[in-house]
Design a protein around this motif. Structure first.
Motif, PDB file in Angstrom:
ATOM      1  N   LEU A  73       0.831  -1.193   0.000  1.00 22.50           N
ATOM      2  CA  LEU A  73       0.000   0.000   0.000  1.00 22.50           C
ATOM      3  C   LEU A  73       0.873   1.252   0.000  1.00 22.50           C
ATOM      4  O   LEU A  73       1.827   1.352   0.772  1.00 22.50           O
ATOM      5  CB  LEU A  73      -0.906  -0.009   1.237  1.00 22.50           C
ATOM      6  CG  LEU A  73      -1.873   1.145   1.382  1.00 22.50           C
ATOM      7  CD1 LEU A  73      -2.894   1.094   0.258  1.00 22.50           C
ATOM      8  CD2 LEU A  73      -2.565   1.078   2.720  1.00 22.50           C
ATOM      9  N   SER A  74       0.569   2.162  -0.880  1.00 23.09           N
ATOM     10  CA  SER A  74       1.306   3.421  -0.902  1.00 23.09           C
ATOM     11  C   SER A  74       0.382   4.528  -1.402  1.00 23.09           C
ATOM     12  O   SER A  74      -0.548   4.283  -2.169  1.00 23.09           O
ATOM     13  CB  SER A  74       2.539   3.320  -1.805  1.00 23.09           C
ATOM     14  OG  SER A  74       2.155   3.109  -3.138  1.00 23.09           O
ATOM     15  N   MET A  75       0.680   5.715  -0.932  1.00 26.26           N
ATOM     16  CA  MET A  75      -0.047   6.895  -1.408  1.00 26.26           C
ATOM     17  C   MET A  75       0.940   7.664  -2.279  1.00 26.26           C
ATOM     18  O   MET A  75       1.944   8.173  -1.774  1.00 26.26           O
ATOM     19  CB  MET A  75      -0.539   7.719  -0.225  1.00 26.26           C
ATOM     20  CG  MET A  75      -1.510   6.952   0.626  1.00 26.26           C
ATOM     21  SD  MET A  75      -2.358   7.833   1.945  1.00 26.26           S
ATOM     22  CE  MET A  75      -1.215   9.002   2.535  1.00 26.26           C
ATOM     23  N   GLY A  80       4.006  11.448  -7.454  1.00 24.27           N
ATOM     24  CA  GLY A  80       3.798  11.675  -8.880  1.00 24.27           C
ATOM     25  C   GLY A  80       4.129  13.084  -9.338  1.00 24.27           C
ATOM     26  O   GLY A  80       4.303  13.340 -10.529  1.00 24.27           O
ATOM     27  N   LYS A  81       4.235  14.020  -8.422  1.00 21.37           N
ATOM     28  CA  LYS A  81       4.536  15.419  -8.760  1.00 21.37           C
ATOM     29  C   LYS A  81       6.032  15.672  -8.956  1.00 21.37           C
ATOM     30  O   LYS A  81       6.420  16.709  -9.465  1.00 21.37           O
ATOM     31  CB  LYS A  81       4.018  16.340  -7.651  1.00 21.37           C
ATOM     32  CG  LYS A  81       2.539  16.195  -7.373  1.00 21.37           C
ATOM     33  CD  LYS A  81       1.749  17.134  -8.203  1.00 21.37           C
ATOM     34  CE  LYS A  81       0.287  17.044  -7.785  1.00 21.37           C
ATOM     35  NZ  LYS A  81      -0.581  17.350  -8.880  1.00 21.37           N
ATOM     36  N   PHE A  82       6.876  14.727  -8.521  1.00 23.32           N
ATOM     37  CA  PHE A  82       8.327  14.922  -8.611  1.00 23.32           C
ATOM     38  C   PHE A  82       8.847  14.563  -9.994  1.00 23.32           C
ATOM     39  O   PHE A  82       8.232  13.798 -10.731  1.00 23.32           O
ATOM     40  CB  PHE A  82       9.058  14.063  -7.562  1.00 23.32           C
ATOM     41  CG  PHE A  82       8.838  14.503  -6.155  1.00 23.32           C
ATOM     42  CD1 PHE A  82       9.353  15.702  -5.695  1.00 23.32           C
ATOM     43  CD2 PHE A  82       8.117  13.714  -5.271  1.00 23.32           C
ATOM     44  CE1 PHE A  82       9.153  16.106  -4.387  1.00 23.32           C
ATOM     45  CE2 PHE A  82       7.906  14.114  -3.972  1.00 23.32           C
ATOM     46  CZ  PHE A  82       8.430  15.315  -3.527  1.00 23.32           C
ATOM     47  N   SER A  83      10.017  15.112 -10.304  1.00 20.59           N
ATOM     48  CA  SER A  83      10.689  14.759 -11.560  1.00 20.59           C
ATOM     49  C   SER A  83      11.233  13.331 -11.440  1.00 20.59           C
ATOM     50  O   SER A  83      11.318  12.774 -10.355  1.00 20.59           O
ATOM     51  CB  SER A  83      11.839  15.730 -11.835  1.00 20.59           C
ATOM     52  OG  SER A  83      12.849  15.564 -10.853  1.00 20.59           O
ATOM     53  N   ASP A  84      11.636  12.758 -12.581  1.00 22.08           N
ATOM     54  CA  ASP A  84      12.147  11.380 -12.575  1.00 22.08           C
ATOM     55  C   ASP A  84      13.390  11.233 -11.703  1.00 22.08           C
ATOM     56  O   ASP A  84      13.542  10.231 -10.999  1.00 22.08           O
ATOM     57  CB  ASP A  84      12.452  10.918 -14.002  1.00 22.08           C
ATOM     58  CG  ASP A  84      11.182  10.660 -14.786  1.00 22.08           C
ATOM     59  OD1 ASP A  84      10.120  10.464 -14.162  1.00 22.08           O
ATOM     60  OD2 ASP A  84      11.257  10.638 -16.034  1.00 22.08           O
ATOM     61  N   LYS A  89      15.545   9.238  -6.242  1.00 24.27           N
ATOM     62  CA  LYS A  89      16.104   9.504  -4.909  1.00 24.27           C
ATOM     63  C   LYS A  89      15.091   9.182  -3.815  1.00 24.27           C
ATOM     64  O   LYS A  89      15.445   8.580  -2.794  1.00 24.27           O
ATOM     65  CB  LYS A  89      16.535  10.976  -4.800  1.00 24.27           C
ATOM     66  CG  LYS A  89      17.716  11.337  -5.651  1.00 24.27           C
ATOM     67  CD  LYS A  89      17.989  12.820  -5.569  1.00 24.27           C
ATOM     68  CE  LYS A  89      19.028  13.244  -6.592  1.00 24.27           C
ATOM     69  NZ  LYS A  89      19.182  14.699  -6.646  1.00 24.27           N
ATOM     70  N   ILE A  90      13.853   9.561  -4.026  1.00 27.90           N
ATOM     71  CA  ILE A  90      12.812   9.305  -3.032  1.00 27.90           C
ATOM     72  C   ILE A  90      12.543   7.808  -2.910  1.00 27.90           C
ATOM     73  O   ILE A  90      12.337   7.290  -1.805  1.00 27.90           O
ATOM     74  CB  ILE A  90      11.537  10.103  -3.363  1.00 27.90           C
ATOM     75  CG1 ILE A  90      11.793  11.584  -3.138  1.00 27.90           C
ATOM     76  CG2 ILE A  90      10.354   9.629  -2.532  1.00 27.90           C
ATOM     77  CD1 ILE A  90      10.709  12.496  -3.631  1.00 27.90           C
ATOM     78  N   SER A  91      12.567   7.106  -4.025  1.00 25.70           N
ATOM     79  CA  SER A  91      12.356   5.653  -3.985  1.00 25.70           C
ATOM     80  C   SER A  91      13.446   4.964  -3.181  1.00 25.70           C
ATOM     81  O   SER A  91      13.168   4.059  -2.392  1.00 25.70           O
ATOM     82  CB  SER A  91      12.313   5.082  -5.402  1.00 25.70           C
ATOM     83  OG  SER A  91      11.189   5.549  -6.085  1.00 25.70           O
ATOM     84  N   ILE A  92      14.687   5.393  -3.370  1.00 30.58           N
ATOM     85  CA  ILE A  92      15.789   4.821  -2.591  1.00 30.58           C
ATOM     86  C   ILE A  92      15.621   5.169  -1.121  1.00 30.58           C
ATOM     87  O   ILE A  92      15.808   4.305  -0.243  1.00 30.58           O
ATOM     88  CB  ILE A  92      17.151   5.295  -3.146  1.00 30.58           C
ATOM     89  CG1 ILE A  92      17.386   4.670  -4.522  1.00 30.58           C
ATOM     90  CG2 ILE A  92      18.284   4.959  -2.186  1.00 30.58           C
ATOM     91  CD1 ILE A  92      18.602   5.190  -5.260  1.00 30.58           C
TER      92      ILE A  92
END
Length: 163
Positions: A73-75, A80-84, A89-92
């Motif tokens: 589960l994730s929000m 989705g507003k961030f650049s690739d 970086k956020i995923s890591i």
């Protein structure tokens, strides 16, 4: 990296089989409980406890499986507003947080819980199973989640997982 992919896929496949077995056991147990209560007019006290323990294992081990598949589960509205580049970086960072949660809460806390219940000799009420064996799924699943987080970080870093 190919070896790790093979190991990852084999572990996930074993998890799927184990989860199906636990779920089948849970369904059969509940069906037996209903059948014995309404057809045989008797109730077996162990069926409720087995169903509870099966559900515990199914939930916690299922969470590790969902983490492996990255289907937890994730929000993602803000994500989705961030650049690739920032998504990577956020995923890591998120995987590091998942790793730390699994380490501190599930592995360290779970091992403490298992040790305490085994040391005190706590047994389940009806089945007389040491509760430490029931709770052992917590550190085991936490360890798997930690391994999956490391795997996902390596995949994200090498752009093999889309973020």
């Amino acid at each position: 990296m190919k070896v790790f992919d093979i190991i990852f896929n084999k572990v996930v496949r074993l998890m799927e089989v184990f989860l199906v077995i636990i779920f089948a056991l849970l369904v059969l147990d509940v069906l037996w409980q209903v059948f014995s209560r309404y057809v045989l007019n008797t109730s077996f006290s162990w069926t409720e406890e087995l169903a509870r323990f099966s559900l515990i294992w199914l939930s916690i081990f299922g969470a590790a499986y969902l983490n492996a598949r990255r289907e937890h589960l994730s929000m993602d509205f803000l994500y989705g507003k961030f650049s690739d580049a920032n998504r990577k970086k956020i995923s890591i960072f998120i995987e590091i947080l998942i790793f730390l949660f699994a380490l501190i809460v599930m592995v360290i806390g779970g091992l403490n819980l298992v040790y305490t219940t085994l040391h005190l000799g706590q047994l389940s009420g009806t089945l007389r199973i040491p509760l430490g064996y029931i709770y052992a799924i917590m550190p085991f699943s936490g360890f798997l989640i930690m391994c999956f987080s490391i795997y996902h970080i390596s995949k994200i870093s090498t752009n093999q997982i889309t973020v």
